[in-house]
Design an enzyme around this catalytic site. Structure first.
Site, PDB file in Angstrom:
ATOM      1  CD  GLU A  62      -7.826   1.484 -14.849  1.00 34.60           C
ATOM      2  OE1 GLU A  62      -6.680   0.758 -14.356  1.00 34.60           O
ATOM      3  OE2 GLU A  62      -7.840   2.937 -14.618  1.00 34.60           O
ATOM      4  CD  GLU A  91      -7.373   2.531 -10.094  1.00 32.34           C
ATOM      5  OE1 GLU A  91      -7.326   1.457 -10.678  1.00 32.34           O
ATOM      6  OE2 GLU A  91      -6.080   3.065  -9.911  1.00 32.34           O
TER       7      GLU A  91
END
Length: 693
Positions: A320, A161
């Site tokens: 995710e 991320e």
């Protein structure tokens, strides 16, 4: 622009056949080793076939400077692989260990006031630090050397991320890198001055050394918008450059293993230019967390469709999502019954060939201990784990039926998303703070869904001009090149929707002169002289405008003062004459070349678009359904090249039961009832059926 990397997908372990990947982030270091065997038992029970390891394990792998401990990681990799569970191995560089930041505090990023981001959370590093790069790449090479021949590691998970917490850094390292970025982009300081309009407020610079990041300038002041836009571009590029350095360090040693990093595509904002980044991964991955409330499914489908657009319709990886509640909102709502399975299969419908969660086992301690997981605090005997097992069986059935490798079928309509326009419309000195590019594409996606059309979300650099119809929703920045692309598309027969706040500025955020939208006035057939912002912050201020068709505009409308000779005004505003907006065109259709353009002159929102679009679609000859209940079902198709593997997904969008007709064999269903020999199904809220044609 760099060439797009060759698409490469993680391949199954030896002796296994390819199927949809299923699993999640696994953090075995958080648990005693005696729990690992039970984890693997439960993974097999749930049909998990892949986990991501080591994402935040730097301190556990490199315990002190140059001292490595791979023993624990080797043991769990071996246990997983022998159980038939593949490993997506992280570079482990997402957050530096305390020994590194203590020895080198200069790797920590600084905010716009110069304050240091101290260790204590994650991503407390600056992308432009040469020292941090040296340590991170050393770890990448160690990881690659250690696992280059391991048969259980099927892909690399580079970083994590990027930019989630360290998107902007205002340190001196960043300043020097920003100066070099500007030099590479513009060549001369005179070109930078021109791009940023520095004659305003005496901001002219004589040398690249005078360029500084957009640091704190005092409350209530306004940063140079050209500089701010370029700093956002630079920040995306700086993180991308760091990612590419990590990627290349891994790839040089392990050329046979595909590499990715997890994007964060959703309707809440865009830290990085993910379309630009998508060129640099072997396969696109995304992290997505649900939006509570009535927009839940629509926002998920919208975001997943955009990921499909970033992937250019090649299968992508959901790295995710959550089984239930997250932990980072003010109120962390749980999912409703059926939504855990429904959400995952909605991502699959939109092109995902992998469904993974954060995380496998819910943590007992730490900042994310209340974040849901595949194995919750309640353990194996829980509804969440039963849902996890149900989903594993569903994915197995879809794999057996041949879904893996099929692609999301192309829609007739493309809705364009533009990262650059989103960044430009965030600025504080615009006509209104209530209008941004960000919200408009989702309104269009939902309005089309209300009419039975599942649109494709397509990035600005994508192939939106190959669709029957396309929407430019608040695409604030239009370069000369993109303006010509618009002109060519419509001239050659395209059907284009253009909204207010589109084509206002060029790529430097310099206003196109001559009235709005300056660069494509001939295409849209309207000329607006002023914006009409609306709000309720002052008593008696104009807070809305009624349209002649019953729709209502809020926040912003164009004061259109003239239309092209062949243009047709479909709707006008009905307002108090004192506003100057009574009778002003609100929706205009204009023929251009062999095509047509419809201009929507105000912010109508989903409801206003739903009211307005049927007449507009009819006028443009675009097929849609007029059935009263058409918007209750989200219908999505995935197709194979052979024409033998076509799948249709039906999702209940509403709060009541819906009935659908289908043609084919039901492969998967959830919260739905149907007869084995029938062709109709009753789908409950949060339910679905998947049919193979």
């Amino acid at each position: 622009m760099s060439a797009r990397r060759t698409y490469r997908w993680p391949q199954p372990l030896d002796g296994q056949r390819q199927r949809l990947w299923y699993g999640g982030d696994y953090n075995p270091e958080q648990w005693p080793e005696e729990i690992w065997d039970d984890d693997i038992r439960l993974m097999n029970k749930a049909r998990v076939n892949l986990v991501s390891l080591g994402i935040f394990s730097w301190a556990k792998i490199e315990t002190s400077d140059g001292v490595y401990d791979f023993g624990w990681l080797d043991r769990i990799v071996d246990k997983l692989g022998r159980a038939g569970i593949a490993v997506d191995m992280a570079s482990a560089t997402a957050s530096p260990p305390m020994w590194l930041t203590q020895a080198h505090p200069e790797v920590l990023w600084r905010d716009e006031r110069g304050n240091i981001c101290w260790p204590g959370a994650r991503q407390h590093w600056r992308a432009t630090s040469p020292i941090f790069r040296k340590y991170a790449l050393r770890l990448c090479r160690k990881m690659a050397e250690h696992y280059k021949d391991n048969p259980y590691v099927v892909s690399w998970h580079v970083g994590n991320e990027y930019g989630c917490h360290n998107r902007f850094d205002y340190s001196d390292d960043a300043m020097r890198a920003f100066q070099e970025w500007c030099k590479a982009r513009y060549g001369t300081i005179e070109a930078v001055n021109d791009a940023w309009g520095t004659t305003f407020w005496a901001q002219r610079m004589n040398d690249f050394s005078e360029i500084i990041p957009p640091r704190y300038i005092g409350e209530g002041n306004f940063m140079n918008p050209g500089k701010l836009l370029d700093f956002k571009r630079f920040s995306s590029d700086a993180l991308k450059d760091f990612f590419m350095a990590e990627r290349d360090a891994l790839a040089q040693i392990t050329p046979g293993k595909p590499l990715t990093t997890n994007f964060m595509v959703s309707a809440v904002g865009s830290n990085l230019d993910y379309d630009d980044w998508s060129d640099e991964v072997d396969f696109v991955s995304n992290d997505h967390y649900f939006t509570p409330g009535e927009a839940h499914l629509d926002e998920l489908a919208y975001s997943a469709s955009l990921v499909d657009g970033l992937s250019r319709k090649r299968p992508w990886f959901l790295m995710e999502n959550s089984t239930a509640a997250v932990n980072w909102r003010s109120i962390n709502y749980r999912k409703e019954p059926g939504q855990t399975v429904r959400d995952a299969l909605a991502h699959v419908a939109m092109g995902a060939d992998a469904i993974c969660y954060f995380q496998w086992r819910q943590s007992r301690a730490g900042a994310e201990k209340f974040h849901s997981a595949m194995v919750p605090h309640a353990g194996e005997n829980s509804q969440i784990f039963r849902d996890v097992c149900e989903l594993g069986e569903d994915l197995q059935r879809l794999s057996d039926a041949g879904l893996e490798g099929t692609e999301l079928k192309k829609s007739s309509v493309a809705v364009v998303f533009d990262y650059q326009s989103e960044w430009a419309t965030e600025h504080s000195a615009n006509p209104t703070q209530n209008v941004r590019h960000l919200t408009e594409p989702l309104d269009w996606f939902r309005a089309f869904a209300d009419l039975g059309i599942t649109a494709d979300m397509v990035p600005m650099r994508g192939d939106w001009d190959s669709y029957e119809a396309a929407v430019l929703p608040c695409v604030y920045l239009l370069s000369q090149t993109d303006s010509q692309r618009v002109r060519d598309y419509v001239s050659n027969g395209g059907k284009l929707f253009v909204t207010y706040y589109t084509g206002i500025s060029d790529e430097r955020d310099h206003i196109w002169l001559g009235g709005y939208p300056g660069s494509i006035q001939d295409v849209v057939g309207v000329r607006s002289e002023e914006f009409t912002p609306m709000g309720d912050d002052f008593p008696g201020a104009l807070d809305h405008l009624d349209l002649s068709n019953g729709a209502v505009a809020h926040d912003l409308a164009d004061w259109i003062t003239s239309t092209a000779p062949d243009a047709k005004v479909l709707e006008t505003y009905q307002a108090d004459p004192r506003t100057g907006m009574n009778g002003v065109p609100a929706i205009v259709v204009n023929p251009f070349g062999s095509g047509q353009c419809v201009y929507i002159g105000g912010k109508l929102g989903r409801d206003g678009l739903r009211i307005s679009l049927p007449k507009v679609l009819d006028d443009m000859g675009i097929r849609h359904s007029s059935a009263a209940d058409v918007g209750q079902v989200l219908r999505v198709e995935r197709s194979g090249e052979d024409g033998q593997h076509d799948f249709v997904f039906y999702f209940n969008r509403g709060s009541g039961d819906v009935t659908v007709r289908f043609d084919g064999e039901v492969v998967v269903s959830s919260l739905a009832q149907y007869a084995e020999t029938g062709d109709t199904a009753c789908i409950s809220p949060n339910g679905l059926i998947i049919v193979k044609g």
